[in-house]
Each structure stands twice: as structure tokens, then as C-alpha cells.
Design a protein around this motif. Structure first.
Motif, PDB file in Angstrom:
ATOM      1  N   GLN A   3       0.618  -1.148  -0.149  1.00  0.00           N
ATOM      2  CA  GLN A   3      -0.127   0.124   0.293  1.00  0.00           C
ATOM      3  C   GLN A   3       0.480   1.320  -0.089  1.00  0.00           C
ATOM      4  N   VAL A   4       0.840   2.026  -1.151  1.00  0.00           N
ATOM      5  CA  VAL A   4       1.257   3.597  -1.133  1.00  0.00           C
ATOM      6  C   VAL A   4       0.126   4.185   0.237  1.00  0.00           C
ATOM      7  N   ARG A   5       1.247   5.201   0.990  1.00  0.00           N
ATOM      8  CA  ARG A   5       1.191   6.072   2.181  1.00  0.00           C
ATOM      9  C   ARG A   5       1.709   7.738   1.179  1.00  0.00           C
ATOM     10  N   TYR A   6       0.779   8.693   2.033  1.00  0.00           N
ATOM     11  CA  TYR A   6       1.015  10.101   1.766  1.00  0.00           C
ATOM     12  C   TYR A   6       1.628  11.035   2.783  1.00  0.00           C
ATOM     13  N   SER A   7       2.731  11.576   2.437  1.00  0.00           N
ATOM     14  CA  SER A   7       2.625  13.074   3.505  1.00  0.00           C
ATOM     15  C   SER A   7       2.039  14.025   3.055  1.00  0.00           C
ATOM     16  N   LYS A   8       1.662  14.940   3.787  1.00  0.00           N
ATOM     17  CA  LYS A   8       1.346  16.593   3.199  1.00  0.00           C
ATOM     18  C   LYS A   8       2.187  17.094   2.388  1.00  0.00           C
ATOM     19  N   ASP A   9       3.609  16.774   2.432  1.00  0.00           N
ATOM     20  CA  ASP A   9       4.239  17.465   2.048  1.00  0.00           C
ATOM     21  C   ASP A   9       4.190  17.217   0.175  1.00  0.00           C
ATOM     22  N   TYR A 117      -5.600  10.537   1.284  1.00  0.00           N
ATOM     23  CA  TYR A 117      -4.525  11.872   0.218  1.00  0.00           C
ATOM     24  C   TYR A 117      -5.209  12.756  -0.950  1.00  0.00           C
ATOM     25  N   GLN A 118      -6.009  12.092  -1.476  1.00  0.00           N
ATOM     26  CA  GLN A 118      -6.920  12.653  -2.026  1.00  0.00           C
ATOM     27  C   GLN A 118      -8.402  13.696  -1.644  1.00  0.00           C
ATOM     28  N   ASP A 119      -8.841  13.500  -0.742  1.00  0.00           N
ATOM     29  CA  ASP A 119      -9.002  14.372   0.134  1.00  0.00           C
ATOM     30  C   ASP A 119      -8.528  15.494   0.912  1.00  0.00           C
ATOM     31  N   PHE A 120      -7.415  15.317   1.170  1.00  0.00           N
ATOM     32  CA  PHE A 120      -6.380  15.871   1.434  1.00  0.00           C
ATOM     33  C   PHE A 120      -6.240  17.275  -0.095  1.00  0.00           C
ATOM     34  N   LEU A 121      -6.408  17.025  -1.006  1.00  0.00           N
ATOM     35  CA  LEU A 121      -5.465  17.786  -2.107  1.00  0.00           C
ATOM     36  C   LEU A 121      -6.962  18.096  -2.378  1.00  0.00           C
ATOM     37  N   LYS A 122      -8.002  17.850  -2.457  1.00  0.00           N
ATOM     38  CA  LYS A 122      -9.611  18.518  -2.209  1.00  0.00           C
ATOM     39  C   LYS A 122      -9.003  19.539  -1.262  1.00  0.00           C
TER      40      LYS A 122
END
Length: 125
Positions: A3-9, A117-122
């Protein structure tokens, strides 16, 4: 597949066993534009979570890449030295930047999954 995880950066990490593959997200490479140079860390470097791990330069700007977790660099993508555009072509595949042996695997769980992450991008659009 892990699974891929993302940071806020806008860094991603894909973990297999105790090694994470780190790079920048599709969103980040799209924002940067054409990548022309990548400054890679050295194998053996120890990185703290949030520390600068690399620098990606594009025709628009230079951007620091921060380590989303703590660990030791065990591999770098030396292909980026001659083909930095691999980040634009395949950010989550051939455009990976470094591999890190995790010092605290629990740090990964604090990162965002794809949906978060997609929610964060929105929320930042």
C-alpha cells in the motif's frame, strides 16, 4: 503489491518488509512541471522523519523532498541522475527517489492512504 501512503508534503512511501520506497506524488510532479535535476542522498545517510532527503529541480522551481519516515538510505535511484524526467513520466514507479530501511515502521501508519490523500488535495485546491 504494498500500500502506498502519503505525507502532507506530497511524498509517497511504498513499504515492503522493513524497506520503504520514497518519491514524490503525481500531484507534486505535476505542480513542479518538467523535472531537470535531482539531488540524491548518499546510501548510508540516516534520515529523521521530516528531514530533507533530496532536492528536485524543475524548469519552474527547486523543491525539497522530505523523508516521510525515519530510517537509513539503503538505495538511490541513480537513473534519475541521467534521466530526471522519469519523475514526470512515472512518479510512483520508475521515478522513485530512494529506498529507506525503516527505523520505526509505526511511523508509516500515521501517513495518509490514497483516499485520505485525495481528500487532502481537494482541501488545498
Amino acid at each position: 503489491m504494498s500500500q502506498v501512503r502519503y505525507s502532507k508534503d506530497h511524498e509517497y512511501i511504498s513499504v515492503e518488509g522493513d524497506v520503504g520506497t520514497i518519491g514524490i506524488s503525481e500531484h507534486a510532479q505535476a505542480q513542479l512541471g518538467d523535472v531537470v535535476f535531482v539531488e540524491l542522498p548518499a546510501v548510508g545517510d540516516k534520515l529523521a522523519k521530516g528531514a530533507q532527503a533530496a532536492v528536485v529541480e524543475s524548469v519552474k522551481a527547486a523543491s525539497e523532498v522530505f523523508s516521510p519516515v525515519s530510517g537509513e538510505v539503503v538505495a538511490i535511484n541513480s537513473d534519475l541522475e541521467s534521466e530526471p524526467s522519469l519523475i514526470n513520466e512515472d512518479a510512483l514507479g520508475k521515478g522513485w527517489i530512494l529506498k529507506l530501511k525503516l527505523s520505526d515502521p509505526a511511523e508509516v501508519t500515521a501517513l495518509m492512504d490514497e483516499a485520505a490523500y485525495q481528500d487532502f488535495l481537494k482541501s488545498i485546491a
